[in-house]
Design a protein around this motif. Structure first.
Motif, PDB file in Angstrom:
ATOM      1  N   THR A   5      11.075  -0.951   4.426  1.00 57.18           N
ATOM      2  CA  THR A   5       9.853  -1.055   3.646  1.00 57.18           C
ATOM      3  C   THR A   5       9.563  -2.506   3.282  1.00 57.18           C
ATOM      4  O   THR A   5      10.448  -3.241   2.877  1.00 57.18           O
ATOM      5  CB  THR A   5      10.000  -0.234   2.353  1.00 57.18           C
ATOM      6  N   GLU A  49      14.687   4.506  -1.204  1.00 62.15           N
ATOM      7  CA  GLU A  49      14.020   4.302   0.086  1.00 62.15           C
ATOM      8  C   GLU A  49      15.048   4.217   1.211  1.00 62.15           C
ATOM      9  O   GLU A  49      14.831   4.733   2.311  1.00 62.15           O
ATOM     10  CB  GLU A  49      13.191   3.011   0.042  1.00 62.15           C
ATOM     11  N   LEU A 126       5.448   6.390  -4.115  1.00 61.97           N
ATOM     12  CA  LEU A 126       5.351   6.402  -2.658  1.00 61.97           C
ATOM     13  C   LEU A 126       6.583   6.991  -1.986  1.00 61.97           C
ATOM     14  O   LEU A 126       6.574   7.187  -0.767  1.00 61.97           O
ATOM     15  CB  LEU A 126       5.094   4.984  -2.132  1.00 61.97           C
ATOM     16  N   GLU A 129       6.129  11.741   0.245  1.00 64.38           N
ATOM     17  CA  GLU A 129       5.391  11.572   1.496  1.00 64.38           C
ATOM     18  C   GLU A 129       3.912  11.893   1.336  1.00 64.38           C
ATOM     19  O   GLU A 129       3.056  11.228   1.934  1.00 64.38           O
ATOM     20  CB  GLU A 129       6.007  12.458   2.583  1.00 64.38           C
ATOM     21  N   ASP A 132       2.253   8.984  -0.323  1.00 63.99           N
ATOM     22  CA  ASP A 132       2.194   7.896   0.648  1.00 63.99           C
ATOM     23  C   ASP A 132       1.001   8.073   1.592  1.00 63.99           C
ATOM     24  O   ASP A 132       0.227   7.138   1.822  1.00 63.99           O
ATOM     25  CB  ASP A 132       3.506   7.848   1.434  1.00 63.99           C
ATOM     26  N   TRP A 214       0.978  -0.378   5.023  1.00 67.91           N
ATOM     27  CA  TRP A 214       1.762  -0.094   3.823  1.00 67.91           C
ATOM     28  C   TRP A 214       1.408  -1.040   2.682  1.00 67.91           C
ATOM     29  O   TRP A 214       1.233  -0.603   1.533  1.00 67.91           O
ATOM     30  CB  TRP A 214       3.255  -0.188   4.132  1.00 67.91           C
ATOM     31  N   PHE A 218      -0.211   0.351  -0.769  1.00 75.47           N
ATOM     32  CA  PHE A 218       0.574   0.213  -1.989  1.00 75.47           C
ATOM     33  C   PHE A 218      -0.182  -0.572  -3.054  1.00 75.47           C
ATOM     34  O   PHE A 218      -0.326  -0.132  -4.204  1.00 75.47           O
ATOM     35  CB  PHE A 218       1.907  -0.466  -1.670  1.00 75.47           C
TER      36      PHE A 218
END
Length: 278
Positions: A5, A49, A126, A129, A132, A214, A218
């Protein structure tokens, strides 16, 4: 190989302009900054994560061999205390001579405290899923509509060079993973470091696309509650010396940790693969 990530958190900091000269800083000030940035909480989230990432590695590379042994390996690699020690040591070293007062002036007051809370909460959310996917969809729609808020998020991303810095970090981490596989004896004899490097570079376009998606999803979700003046103040400071110094220190500290974790994951994966062959 999927990348870890991206690194995104309090990378730009205060509304107080840093002084033109470097200042000495104390351990107490660095302690205060580490906590004010929410880094202890972020490391806990990064461990979570990592556990999920370990499941992905197992599914991709040895689906029939994964189990308690692999889970224990991944848990040991993502030891949050070791992660904290490594990040903290590198972070302190990078901050030597930087203007920590300017950073603390923001993150120990509002809106800085609120911004960190939003970043930590969003990153934790996040892990789900469904959240996210929803965040990615919302950011994609905002980008397509060219909303003013998405433009401000894009300005923040550019001020901190978040895409390029994360792409470089992901490429290095993937290379470290390949080196772990290679050193662990899981790669063909014909595989060399040069070949591994070429294979990693072939992933650049995919890594860049995934990183961009991402990062924007985010940040767009995290900063949604902020007013425009609050977000603009954050952007403005990102372009100052103190903001750039902090951004550099964060990337240096966390990229080093991710490289070490990636190599350890590669070595652990090689053990799983070779034992499976036996």
């Amino acid at each position: 190989m999927r990348s870890l990530t991206p690194i995104v958190f309090g990378a730009a900091c205060a509304v107080v302009v840093s002084m033109a000269w470097a200042q000495d800083n104390t351990a107490d000030e660095r302690d205060a900054l580490f906590d004010a940035l929410g880094l202890p909480q972020m490391l806990d989230i990064m461990r979570a994560e990592g556990i999920i990432y370990g499941e992905t590695i197992a599914s991709d590379m040895f689906p029939n061999a994964a189990g308690p042994r692999w889970d224990a390996m991944v848990s040991e690699i993502y030891d949050v205390e070791m992660m904290r020690e490594e990040v903290r040591a590198a972070f302190d070293e990078e901050l030597e001579g930087d203007d920590i007062d300017a950073m603390l002036n923001f993150f120990t007051t509002d809106p800085g405290r609120t911004i960190i809370q939003l970043e930590v909460s969003a990153r934790e959310a996040l892990l789900d899923e469904a959240v996210d996917e929803a965040s990615k969809e919302a950011a994609a729609l905002a980008a397509a509509d060219e909303t003013p808020r998405f433009a401000m998020v894009a300005e923040y991303v550019e001020a901190n060079d978040l895409i390029e810095s994360n792409v470089v970090g992901a490429l290095n981490s993937n290379y470290a993973f390949f080196m772990g596989l290679l050193d662990g004896g899981a790669m063909p004899d014909s595989m060399t470091e040069e070949q591994a490097l070429r294979d990693v570079w072939q992933q650049e376009d995919e890594i860049r696309a995934n990183t961009s998606e991402w990062v924007y999803s985010f940040l767009y979700m995290a900063y949604e509650p902020l007013s425009d003046p609050e977000l603009q103040a954050y952007i403005d400071f990102a372009r100052t010396e103190a903001g750039q110094d902090l951004n550099d220190a964060l990337f240096a500290a966390f990229n080093g940790m991710f490289d070490d974790i990636s190599r350890a994951l590669g070595l652990a994966s090689s053990r799983m693969m070779t034992s499976q062959e036996l």
